[in-house]
Design an enzyme around this catalytic site. Structure first.
Site, PDB file in Angstrom:
ATOM      1  N   HIS A  38      10.755  -9.822  -2.233  1.00 15.96           N
ATOM      2  CA  HIS A  38      10.647  -8.933  -0.846  1.00 15.96           C
ATOM      3  C   HIS A  38       9.688  -9.858  -0.138  1.00 15.96           C
ATOM      4  CE1 HIS A  38      11.122  -5.580   1.675  1.00 15.96           C
ATOM      5  NE2 HIS A  38       9.644  -5.894   1.890  1.00 15.96           N
ATOM      6  N   GLY A  91       1.352   5.973   3.590  1.00 12.84           N
ATOM      7  CA  GLY A  91       0.875   5.602   4.801  1.00 12.84           C
ATOM      8  C   GLY A  91      -0.799   5.621   4.818  1.00 12.84           C
ATOM      9  N   ASP A  92      -1.343   5.152   6.060  1.00 10.34           N
ATOM     10  CA  ASP A  92      -2.627   5.171   6.363  1.00 10.34           C
ATOM     11  C   ASP A  92      -2.641   5.737   7.982  1.00 10.34           C
ATOM     12  OD1 ASP A  92      -3.910   4.192   3.927  1.00 10.34           O
ATOM     13  OD2 ASP A  92      -3.049   2.185   4.704  1.00 10.34           O
ATOM     14  N   GLU A 100      11.349  -8.034   5.268  1.00 16.66           N
ATOM     15  CA  GLU A 100      10.782  -6.822   5.806  1.00 16.66           C
ATOM     16  C   GLU A 100      10.361  -7.255   7.477  1.00 16.66           C
ATOM     17  OE1 GLU A 100       7.816  -4.443   3.485  1.00 16.66           O
ATOM     18  OE2 GLU A 100       6.508  -4.445   5.266  1.00 16.66           O
ATOM     19  N   GLN A 118       2.566  -4.755  -3.307  1.00 19.45           N
ATOM     20  CA  GLN A 118       1.801  -5.351  -2.146  1.00 19.45           C
ATOM     21  C   GLN A 118       1.658  -6.532  -2.500  1.00 19.45           C
ATOM     22  OE1 GLN A 118       0.743  -5.707   0.789  1.00 19.45           O
ATOM     23  NE2 GLN A 118      -0.699  -3.924   0.778  1.00 19.45           N
ATOM     24  N   TYR A 123       0.631  -1.850  -6.487  1.00 20.16           N
ATOM     25  CA  TYR A 123      -0.487  -2.640  -6.090  1.00 20.16           C
ATOM     26  C   TYR A 123      -0.911  -3.243  -7.330  1.00 20.16           C
ATOM     27  CZ  TYR A 123       0.097   0.350  -2.148  1.00 20.16           C
ATOM     28  OH  TYR A 123       0.380   1.039  -0.992  1.00 20.16           O
ATOM     29  N   SER A 141      15.057  -9.626  -0.307  1.00 16.48           N
ATOM     30  CA  SER A 141      15.045  -8.943   0.701  1.00 16.48           C
ATOM     31  C   SER A 141      13.844  -9.124   1.856  1.00 16.48           C
ATOM     32  CB  SER A 141      14.567  -7.634   0.183  1.00 16.48           C
ATOM     33  OG  SER A 141      13.512  -7.232  -0.456  1.00 16.48           O
ATOM     34  N   ASP A 156      -5.026   4.596 -10.750  1.00 16.21           N
ATOM     35  CA  ASP A 156      -4.214   3.971  -9.889  1.00 16.21           C
ATOM     36  C   ASP A 156      -2.783   3.800 -10.430  1.00 16.21           C
ATOM     37  OD1 ASP A 156      -3.672   3.229  -7.058  1.00 16.21           O
ATOM     38  OD2 ASP A 156      -3.630   1.082  -7.595  1.00 16.21           O
ATOM     39  N   LYS A 215       4.343   8.509  -9.294  1.00 15.86           N
ATOM     40  CA  LYS A 215       5.436   8.483  -8.083  1.00 15.86           C
ATOM     41  C   LYS A 215       6.675   7.888  -8.713  1.00 15.86           C
ATOM     42  CE  LYS A 215       3.689   4.727  -5.579  1.00 15.86           C
ATOM     43  NZ  LYS A 215       2.800   4.324  -4.645  1.00 15.86           N
ATOM     44  N   HIS A 258      11.248   2.308   6.335  1.00 13.04           N
ATOM     45  CA  HIS A 258      10.125   2.743   5.696  1.00 13.04           C
ATOM     46  C   HIS A 258       9.821   4.208   6.198  1.00 13.04           C
ATOM     47  CE1 HIS A 258       8.402  -1.111   4.384  1.00 13.04           C
ATOM     48  NE2 HIS A 258       9.487  -1.276   4.555  1.00 13.04           N
ATOM     49  N   PHE A 273      -5.725  -9.068   6.843  1.00 16.25           N
ATOM     50  CA  PHE A 273      -4.705  -8.395   6.323  1.00 16.25           C
ATOM     51  C   PHE A 273      -5.257  -8.224   4.952  1.00 16.25           C
ATOM     52  CE2 PHE A 273      -0.628  -9.406   8.922  1.00 16.25           C
ATOM     53  CZ  PHE A 273      -1.124  -8.734   9.674  1.00 16.25           C
TER      54      PHE A 273
END
Ligand code: FAD
Length: 279
Positions: free
Chosen positions: A259, A101-102, A11, A169, A138, A9, A151, A158, A70, A209
């Protein structure tokens, strides 16, 4: 894509100008040759790119390819998200990547969602099984997590809130990925975990990044990249070798797919997929 059953996939991020949109269309056409399972489009927290995200998702669907939007919830109210879900359903979207999100600095909080798990739960309550939901993971620990264990527990929550699959990530150490998959499965979160892969095409961009998202660049990769200075061709060639090896390890270790964070470019992703097919 048929790289021995490995699902692929891609992005993209929404473009800001009409010229950017034209270029992105051409990039997508090149990548469609690889027959992706779906293409996803990022969403600016605070709704900043909502129109661009939805427009790009619509275009991808119209091009005959499955598209995931997203959707981030930080700073959003339930009424806003309800409206966004209704719009996405009208557009015929069946896949979401659900995120916290941030918020960009300067935005206040004040939304009705605290974590991505709240968003997943809300989507399921509001729309039942209308969407296939992916969440983020993550393997090298989210930068704001209280601890590695906290985490992992948050990730499991989730998934149990109703996610169907996960995209990670990016990372450069496959051990972190395989360990994460095993640990999550032991806690009952055993949905497919698709590794997110960032092709290396520029060292300054990669360092920026990675510092922001907590992805660790191994010392030897950092030093090799620094050693290339402004020699872009050497950076690209080294980057392809490193990431092709990583993809091969993931494929051989049983990752369900890959991905690609394409950064709206096709060349590196095309070459990596070609090498995967040959491997
Ligand atoms: P969450 O799962 O909510 O986690 C956020 C933090 O809260 C973590 O530290 C977690 O440990 C902690 N946490 C979660 N639940 C609890 C709890 N119950 N109690 C205590 N702590 C908890 N950002 C965008 O703005 N737009 C995008 O389109 C986008 N796409 C992405 C796609 C992928 C595949 C990935 C990996 C990231 C993406 N991001 C995107 C970045 C993401 O929004 C950030 O990493 C963000 O900081 C966390 O989002 P999340 O959905 O993982 O949050």
């Amino acid at each position: 894509m048929n790289t021995n059953q490995l699902l692929i996939s891609f992005e993209f991020f929404p473009t800001k100008t009409p010229e950017g949109a034209v270029k992105l269309r051409a990039v997508r056409q090149q990548l469609y040759a690889l027959k992706p399972e779906f293409c996803s489009v990022t969403f600016g927290a605070g709704g900043s790119t909502q129109a661009g995200t939805f427009a790009a998702v619509s275009e991808i669907l119209a091009e005959g390819v499955d598209a995931a939007s997203h959707l981030s919830c930080v700073g959003a109210t339930k009424a806003i998200v309800r409206q966004q879900l209704a719009t996405l359903q009208l557009m015929g979207v069946k896949r979401l990547v659900a995120l916290r999100g941030d918020l960009p600095s300067g935005y206040g909080l004040g939304g009705e969602f605290q974590y991505a798990s709240d968003l997943v739960e809300f989507i399921r309550t509001e729309t039942d099984d209308a969407f296939h939901i992916e969440v983020a993971a993550y393997p090298e620990i989210h930068p704001q997590a209280k601890s590695a264990d906290a985490d992992l527990q948050a990730y499991v929550r989730k998934v149990k809130a109703g996610a169907n699959a996960t995209i990670t990530q990016y990372f450069f150490n496959s051990d972190a990925y395989f360990r994460f998959v095993d640990d999550a499965a032991k806690l009952g979160a055993d949905v497919p975990v698709v590794p997110g892969i960032m092709p290396i095409t520029s060292s300054t961009q990669l360092m920026r990044f990675s510092d922001a998202c907590g992805a660790e660049i191994p010392r030897w990769i950092r030093l090799r990249l620094q050693g290339f200075g402004d020699d872009v061709e050497s950076i690209k060639s080294f980057g392809l070798d490193v990431i092709a090896d990583l993809c091969e390890q993931l494929k051989n270790g049983g990752a369900p797919g890959i991905h690609f964070y394409t950064m709206n470019q096709s060349a590196a992703t095309l070459e990596l997929c070609k090498r995967l097919q040959q491997g």
